[in-house]
Design a protein around this motif. Structure first.
Motif: not given
Length: 303
Positions: A74-77, A146-147, A171-172, A194-197
């Motif tokens: 739940s902490d991710k991002g 590009e993004l 969001r990779p 590197m969880h990309e969230h």
């Protein structure tokens, strides 16, 4: 030999991971750094040890929601609104103030946008006055083409952030868009930290900061003494053009301002082929403003 130590920084219920790189000899300057989106302090390879070997102590932190500051899924991002982000940053910077050597602040990518926002927030004028210089590596002042999301995606995301602020989006960013080095690209894919969230609230806050910087809504403090902005011309994550536009618009306000374009470089100047030039430029710029250039050091491999 460089002394690297790990620790924690506690603030408002959060325990954030920290890492410090100290010179073996006298400290000539201090640099406090803030990493980018989906990043952490251990992904800057030989950059921080190199600075420490030149006499610059480096103080890094895994920001709220990232790296080893994440304790549960739940902490991710979950970085929080801009007020939360800036309060964390200011509190961490204050751990090194006042200082008997000059203090510098570096921000990379998302962290660069945060640093510029902090330096444009009147609430922190007392802190800004104490910072000798600011270094911005590929700051997030605007998306690279590009993004760049569509206006509909941005508007929908901001609206949804008020309803479901902690909802997470994946969001990779393709490793090939941040560095040209195949070895670093492989290490990014293998890095479990590197969880990309990002949460909707955190992403919306990041977009608001970017909009405030690119539009000129955020006014840089007149107490910013020195600023060094660097950006790769082939960056596919953050916009080289937007960074240059920001610099041109603010250059006259800053007594000591420099912009350097790294021709053909990707987003992570610190991890791109030819990074040695970036390492030396930052070290020399800091030491020149600290009264000494100090001895040069051998730049070690990045991995």
């Amino acid at each position: 030999m460089v002394q690297a130590t790990e620790g924690t920084f506690s603030i408002d219920g959060a325990s954030l991971f920290t890492k410090t790189w100290l010179p073996d000899g006298p400290i000539k300057a201090k640099m406090i750094m803030f990493h980018g989106f989906n990043d952490h302090v251990d992904r800057y390879y030989g950059f921080f040890p190199y600075l420490a070997e030149r006499g610059i102590a480096v103080y890094g932190i895994d920001q709220r929601g990232w790296g080893r500051s994440v304790k549960t899924d739940s902490d991710k991002g979950k970085s929080g609104p801009t007020a939360r982000v800036l309060a964390d940053m200011a509190a961490f910077i204050r751990t090194q103030l006042p200082s008997d050597v000059p203090v510098f602040v570096l921000g990379h990518s998302m962290g660069g946008g945060q640093v510029l926002t902090l330096a444009s927030t009147p609430e922190y004028e007392d802190l800004i006055k104490q910072i000798r210089g600011w270094v911005l590596e590929s700051p997030f002042v605007g998306f690279a083409p590009e993004l760049q999301p569509s206006w509909l995606v941005v508007a929908s995301g901001r609206l949804a952030s008020h309803v479901l602020p902690h909802f997470k989006l994946h969001r990779p960013i393709p490793p090939e868009d941040v560095t040209r080095d195949p070895e670093v690209q492989a290490s990014i894919r293998a890095d479990g930290l590197m969880h990309e969230h990002g949460t909707l609230a955190g992403l919306a806050a990041m977009l608001d900061r970017t909009d405030g910087l690119s539009s000129g809504k955020f006014i840089l403090s007149s107490n910013v003494k020195s600023l060094f902005m660097v950006h790769g011309t082939a960056d596919k994550a953050t916009s080289f053009d937007k960074s240059k536009e920001w610099f041109v618009r603010n250059e006259a306000k800053i007594p000591d301002a420099r912009f350097k374009a790294f021709d053909g470089f990707a987003h992570q100047l610190h991890a791109d082929p030819g990074k040695e030039e970036f390492y030396e430029d930052v070290a020399n710029w800091i030491l020149e403003r600290s009264g000494t250039k100090g001895p040069k050091s051998t730049i070690e491999a990045h991995l």
